[in-house]
Design an enzyme around this catalytic site. Structure first.
Site, PDB file in Angstrom:
ATOM      1  N   ARG A 153       0.822  -1.229   0.000  1.00  0.00           N
ATOM      2  CA  ARG A 153       0.000   0.000   0.000  1.00  0.00           C
ATOM      3  C   ARG A 153       0.855   1.279   0.000  1.00  0.00           C
ATOM      4  O   ARG A 153       0.520   2.273   0.653  1.00  0.00           O
ATOM      5  CB  ARG A 153      -0.982  -0.006   1.176  1.00  0.00           C
ATOM      6  CG  ARG A 153      -2.036  -1.091   1.058  1.00  0.00           C
ATOM      7  CD  ARG A 153      -2.999  -1.042   2.215  1.00  0.00           C
ATOM      8  NE  ARG A 153      -2.356  -1.411   3.472  1.00  0.00           N
ATOM      9  CZ  ARG A 153      -2.853  -1.158   4.673  1.00  0.00           C
ATOM     10  NH1 ARG A 153      -3.999  -0.530   4.797  1.00  0.00           N
ATOM     11  NH2 ARG A 153      -2.206  -1.542   5.758  1.00  0.00           N
ATOM     12  N   GLU A 154       1.955   1.243  -0.737  1.00  0.00           N
ATOM     13  CA  GLU A 154       2.859   2.388  -0.762  1.00  0.00           C
ATOM     14  C   GLU A 154       2.158   3.677  -1.222  1.00  0.00           C
ATOM     15  O   GLU A 154       2.397   4.759  -0.683  1.00  0.00           O
ATOM     16  CB  GLU A 154       4.043   2.121  -1.707  1.00  0.00           C
ATOM     17  CG  GLU A 154       5.014   1.057  -1.220  1.00  0.00           C
ATOM     18  CD  GLU A 154       4.590  -0.362  -1.594  1.00  0.00           C
ATOM     19  OE1 GLU A 154       3.414  -0.585  -1.942  1.00  0.00           O
ATOM     20  OE2 GLU A 154       5.445  -1.266  -1.526  1.00  0.00           O
ATOM     21  N   ASP A 174     -27.698  -7.058  10.311  1.00  0.00           N
ATOM     22  CA  ASP A 174     -27.338  -6.054   9.305  1.00  0.00           C
ATOM     23  C   ASP A 174     -27.162  -6.674   7.932  1.00  0.00           C
ATOM     24  O   ASP A 174     -26.467  -7.678   7.780  1.00  0.00           O
ATOM     25  CB  ASP A 174     -26.002  -5.395   9.691  1.00  0.00           C
ATOM     26  CG  ASP A 174     -26.140  -4.474  10.889  1.00  0.00           C
ATOM     27  OD1 ASP A 174     -27.205  -3.845  11.026  1.00  0.00           O
ATOM     28  OD2 ASP A 174     -25.179  -4.387  11.681  1.00  0.00           O
ATOM     29  N   GLU A 205     -26.347  -3.689  -2.842  1.00  0.00           N
ATOM     30  CA  GLU A 205     -25.258  -3.350  -3.766  1.00  0.00           C
ATOM     31  C   GLU A 205     -24.827  -4.517  -4.645  1.00  0.00           C
ATOM     32  O   GLU A 205     -24.131  -4.321  -5.617  1.00  0.00           O
ATOM     33  CB  GLU A 205     -24.071  -2.780  -2.992  1.00  0.00           C
ATOM     34  CG  GLU A 205     -23.452  -3.778  -2.048  1.00  0.00           C
ATOM     35  CD  GLU A 205     -22.267  -3.179  -1.302  1.00  0.00           C
ATOM     36  OE1 GLU A 205     -22.431  -2.099  -0.726  1.00  0.00           O
ATOM     37  OE2 GLU A 205     -21.208  -3.790  -1.304  1.00  0.00           O
ATOM     38  N   CYS A 222     -27.501   0.097   4.213  1.00  0.00           N
ATOM     39  CA  CYS A 222     -26.868   1.407   4.136  1.00  0.00           C
ATOM     40  C   CYS A 222     -27.450   2.308   3.061  1.00  0.00           C
ATOM     41  O   CYS A 222     -27.308   3.504   3.129  1.00  0.00           O
ATOM     42  CB  CYS A 222     -25.379   1.266   3.940  1.00  0.00           C
ATOM     43  SG  CYS A 222     -24.609   0.707   5.444  1.00  0.00           S
ATOM     44  N   GLU A 266     -30.547   4.332   5.299  1.00  0.00           N
ATOM     45  CA  GLU A 266     -30.102   5.686   5.051  1.00  0.00           C
ATOM     46  C   GLU A 266     -31.162   6.432   4.256  1.00  0.00           C
ATOM     47  O   GLU A 266     -31.599   5.960   3.226  1.00  0.00           O
ATOM     48  CB  GLU A 266     -28.791   5.658   4.248  1.00  0.00           C
ATOM     49  CG  GLU A 266     -28.229   7.020   3.980  1.00  0.00           C
ATOM     50  CD  GLU A 266     -27.617   7.107   2.602  1.00  0.00           C
ATOM     51  OE1 GLU A 266     -26.613   6.441   2.364  1.00  0.00           O
ATOM     52  OE2 GLU A 266     -28.161   7.843   1.766  1.00  0.00           O
ATOM     53  N   HIS A 304     -22.341  10.534   8.135  1.00  0.00           N
ATOM     54  CA  HIS A 304     -21.089  10.561   7.373  1.00  0.00           C
ATOM     55  C   HIS A 304     -20.374  11.895   7.499  1.00  0.00           C
ATOM     56  O   HIS A 304     -19.315  12.098   6.930  1.00  0.00           O
ATOM     57  CB  HIS A 304     -21.357  10.218   5.907  1.00  0.00           C
ATOM     58  CG  HIS A 304     -22.051   8.892   5.760  1.00  0.00           C
ATOM     59  ND1 HIS A 304     -23.422   8.781   5.836  1.00  0.00           N
ATOM     60  CD2 HIS A 304     -21.578   7.646   5.614  1.00  0.00           C
ATOM     61  CE1 HIS A 304     -23.752   7.508   5.717  1.00  0.00           C
ATOM     62  NE2 HIS A 304     -22.663   6.793   5.589  1.00  0.00           N
ATOM     63  N   CYS A 351     -26.775   5.435  10.021  1.00  0.00           N
ATOM     64  CA  CYS A 351     -25.839   4.301  10.010  1.00  0.00           C
ATOM     65  C   CYS A 351     -25.116   4.264  11.359  1.00  0.00           C
ATOM     66  O   CYS A 351     -25.422   5.070  12.248  1.00  0.00           O
ATOM     67  CB  CYS A 351     -24.858   4.433   8.848  1.00  0.00           C
ATOM     68  SG  CYS A 351     -23.990   2.891   8.453  1.00  0.00           S
TER      69      CYS A 351
HETATM   70  N1  GLN Z   1     -24.230  -2.284  13.011  1.00  0.00           N
HETATM   71  C1  GLN Z   1     -23.244  -1.698  12.167  1.00  0.00           C
HETATM   72  C2  GLN Z   1     -22.748  -0.396  12.782  1.00  0.00           C
HETATM   73  O1  GLN Z   1     -23.515   0.235  13.444  1.00  0.00           O
HETATM   74  C3  GLN Z   1     -23.779  -1.419  10.784  1.00  0.00           C
HETATM   75  C4  GLN Z   1     -22.723  -0.907   9.870  1.00  0.00           C
HETATM   76  C5  GLN Z   1     -23.156  -0.666   8.453  1.00  0.00           C
HETATM   77  O2  GLN Z   1     -24.311  -0.614   8.151  1.00  0.00           O
HETATM   78  N2  GLN Z   1     -22.225  -0.527   7.546  1.00  0.00           N
HETATM   79  O3  GLN Z   1     -21.621  -0.007  12.571  1.00  0.00           O
HETATM   80 ZN    ZN Z   2     -25.231   1.371   7.454  1.00  0.00          ZN
END
Ligand code: GLN
Ligand code: ZN
Length: 756
Positions: free
Chosen positions: A15-16, A600, A606, A645, A667, A696, A728
């Site tokens: 990972r340079e 989760d 995705e 997410c 989200e 975020h 999240c």
């Molecule tokens: N339970 C996880 C957290 O709260 C869910 C993370 C995620 O959705 N990427 O970090």
């Molecule tokens: Zn999430």
């Protein structure tokens, strides 16, 4: 037989590039020094490929952050707000990638999106109405010359005009087709430059061709290449596709004057049939993607050579290639010291895949390859017993019945019962699971891993954190509490480590975006739960409070999607095995007094297949039942939550409802809440917690803001079905901002409750 590599990883074996870039961001080194690291890496990568005898080596596959962003910059697609910062070219580039806050201004980064069906994210270029798309750089040529100076002939790689037009976001009134002439002119100029430099081949990557194409898309593609291709005289154009087959355009493609066409035989389910059905012109080169660029298992030479034989029988001129860029696999097995030779003998990372290309190309030219030692060795590996099977798992799978996929009684009935038992207020407040991972929390884990702390010390520390976290949440006034996830580095790795059948690497990093890399675990064999994973933490947390503590697990689909999957059994089978392992944990939590369990599925949405026609039969038809298998055994009053997410599931709402969870959080704070209208239209039954603020960013939302968001939500969601939570987990946030945000969230919920 000649060989080709679509692209090579660029971050460096250790990972340079990541470390150099991050030093540059912290202003510890200047741009010259960063450039030097980059140059050294490029040289190493070219030399490695040359030494492996690769005939078609790529240049311009290097990037400081992302290839889509590089191409956008090459085409002059730089939004005004970044130009106005008046930074150097390199810093403008990084401002688009990461945002900029400093003397020259304050702008956010461009959006990021998943690169097709991979776990890599690209930067979404923004095209403004008054922008002129034109050739504005010379990175491809420069890198070509740099390689040439080392005595290495390369093919510059550039993302093709069609894929670029498809990936851009258009911020004004204009659309992709309005930029057609401009973008074509830019590519014409690029080709002209390559002609001048006497470059033999350019590779245009067009992965967007493996997605569903409408009639207009096919027309757009034609229009683009009708304008571009006549400008290639001596310079040959390789049209490179990957991540699937090109069924919507194949018959057209083979009639167009490309000198070479690159097709994916690994993920392209119909690639071979297309060739059978429509043929492949004798005057073109077929770059046959047969060495998997996405997974880490050794190539099965017998199978690959059979396809090569079949192609040559059809008199097709074949160049053996990777199925996609090797950036999606780790660099090299060399640095893996902990895994035994036995395990390692089954894997091929990027460097080892170069050897595979070399070996396969030699075998393909040998009429007697079946007697060749290299071939025989590979045969032996695949014929041997990999010791990955577990009879108990097999027996257990065989006993699973249709009933195990159905939770009873029906959700509506459960929801009534749960209301009675859980006695939560209206609009219950909760969080998604993790609390800030402070330096001490990380240090505790790392000290334990390194053996600097005993297990007891490690556990004591975490218990102290859990106790603090419970007190903190009670003080804030949250209704449903969590234990905080202090024991986890990563939501998949943590579970993988506790499951039989998983392997872990030391240095097998894969780029996720920019300078960020992940180290996906490898699913080696049949998966089962070795011992309880989270039970002790959850039970301890619950013992400290009268309020409900939500157990916290990662679901089977996400665990599989963020790992390197097996190739000897189906994804469906693997997911079901993981589901049974998680089911054990769910039932154990319940048996130990946990009344609410969140499973989760951050990565469910995705991994939808690229083609709509594959969504159900290739994915949802088993992914959704696998999720149900994890929780169908619990009592009606045990409440099952799930979390995703993204809220971009408008087009699969019935499938999400079919997960049969009691509550889903997702989200929504950044999207426009349109999803809520769609939920209503579909009579979505699951209770919902659309995130009321964005975790975020470090920004603290005001009470008023959250109240407003909730008011809007209440116009679309029934009052008794609405939950109040952030969008999240909070692990990346600081303590102070988390405290302030959650307090405001609770105040907002209370305010609405009081308004009746
Ligand atoms: N339970 C996880 C957290 O709260 C869910 C993370 C995620 O959705 N990427 O970090
Ligand atoms: Zn999430």
């Amino acid at each position: 037989m000649q060989t080709s590599v679509i692209g090579f990883p660029r971050i460096g074996t250790l990972r340079e590039l990541k470390f150099a870039s991050e030093k540059y961001f912290r202003k510890e080194i200047d741009s010259d020094e960063l450039e030097k690291t980059a140059e050294t890496l490029r040289q190493t990568h070219w030399n490695t490929q040359k030494a492996a005898g690769i005939d078609y080596i790529s240049s311009n596959d290097f990037s400081f952050y992302d290839l889509v962003l590089d191409t956008a910059v090459l085409l002059g697609i730089v939004p005004k707000r970044y130009q106005e910062l008046k930074l150097s070219d390199l810093d403008t580039y990084f401002a688009m990638a990461r945002g900029y806050q400093g003397e020259c201004g304050d702008v956010k980064a461009l959006a990021m999106k998943k690169w097709f069906n991979t776990n890599y994210h690209y930067i979404v270029p923004e095209v403004e109405d008054d922008m002129e798309i034109k050739l504005s750089g010379n990175k491809p040529l420069q890198e070509y010359k740099e390689a040439k100076a080392l005595g290495i002939e390369t093919k510059p790689v550039v993302i093709g005009a069609y894929t670029m037009l498809k990936l851009c976001r258009y911020t004004g009134k204009k659309k992709a087709c309005d930029f057609l002439d401009e973008i074509c002119k830019a590519y014409q100029e690029l080709i002209a430059q390559c002609e001048k430099e006497q470059i033999a081949w350019i590779q245009f990557d067009e992965p967007a061709l493996v997605q569903d194409m409408e009639k207009e898309d096919v027309e757009l593609f034609h229009k683009i290449y009708e304008q571009i291709l006549p400008h290639a005289k001596k310079c040959q154009i390789l049209l490179q596709t990957y991540f699937g087959d090109v069924r919507d355009i194949y018959p057209d493609l083979i009639k167009m004057p490309f000198a070479g066409i690159g097709l994916d035989f690994i993920e392209g389910k119909e690639t071979f049939q297309l060739i059978e059905k429509y043929g492949f012109p004798e005057d073109k080169l077929l770059f046959a993607g047969l060495v998997n660029g996405k997974n880490i298992w050794k190539n099965h030479y017998e199978k690959t050579l059979q396809i090569l034989d079949a192609l040559r029988e059809k008199k097709i001129q074949v160049v053996l290639s990777t199925s996609c860029s090797l950036q999606h696999v780790p660099y090299t097995l060399k640095h893996e010291q902990k895994l035994s030779q036995e395990y390692l003998s089954y894997f091929a990372f990027a460097e080892e895949k170069l050897i595979e290309l070399q070996e396969l190309s030699a075998l393909a030219e040998n009429n007697e390859y079946r007697k060749d030692a290299v071939y025989l060795k590979n045969q032996k590996l695949f014929a041997g017993d990999r010791k990955c099977e577990n009879e108990d798992v097999k027996r257990r799978m065989a006993l699973v019945t249709e009933q195990d996929y159905i939770r009873l009684p029906q959700r509506k009935e459960r929801q009534q019962l749960q209301k009675k038992v859980l006695k939560l207020p209206e609009l219950p407040t909760t969080t998604i699971g993790s609390f800030p991972q402070t330096k001490e929390v990380k240090a505790n884990r790392s000290a334990f891993r390194k053996g600097e702390k005993t297990e007891q010390e490690y556990v004591e520390f975490n218990k102290k954190k859990i106790a603090e976290c419970i007190t903190w949440q009670e003080e804030i006034g949250l209704d449903v509490l969590v234990h905080g996830e202090y024991e986890r580095n990563d939501m998949v790795e943590y579970f993988g480590e506790a499951l039989g059948g998983f392997l872990f690497t030391e240095k097998a990093w894969v780029q996720s975006y920019g300078t960020r890399c992940v180290k996906p675990p490898i699913i080696w064999g049949d998966v089962y739960r070795k011992k309880p994973i989270t039970v002790a933490w959850s039970v301890y947390a619950q013992s400290l409070t009268e309020k409900v503590v939500k157990g916290m697990l990662t679901g089977p689909v996400t665990i599989l999607n963020w790992s390197f999957p097996r190739e000897d059994i189906s994804i469906k089978e693997s997911i079901s095995q993981i589901a049974l392992a998680i089911r054990d944990e769910v039932l154990d939590l319940e048996a130990n007094g946990i009344k609410m369990i969140q499973i989760d599925e951050a990565a469910l949405r995705e991994k939808l297949p690229l083609r709509k026609s594959d969504w159900y039969k290739e994915y949802l038809d088993f992914a959704i039942p696998a999720f149900r298998l994890t929780h169908s055994g619990v009592k009606p009053e045990t409440q099952i939550h799930t979390h995703m997410c993204y809220s971009e599931f408008t087009d699969i709402i019935p499938a999400i409802d079919d997960m049969d969870a009691d509550v889903i959080t997702f989200e929504a704070s950044r999207s426009d809440l349109q999803i809520l209208d769609s939920l209503r239209e579909h009579n979505f039954e699951t209770e919902v917690g659309p995130g009321v603020y964005d975790i975020h960013s470090p920004r603290v939302p005001s009470v008023e803001e959250i109240v407003n968001a909730l008011h809007i939500m209440l116009t679309k969601v029934d009052r008794e079905k609405l939950w109040v939570n952030p969008d999240c987990g909070l692990k990346t946030r600081g303590v102070a901002e988390t405290d302030a945000s959650l307090r405001n969230m609770v105040k907002a919920a209370k305010q609405i409750r009081n308004q009746g």
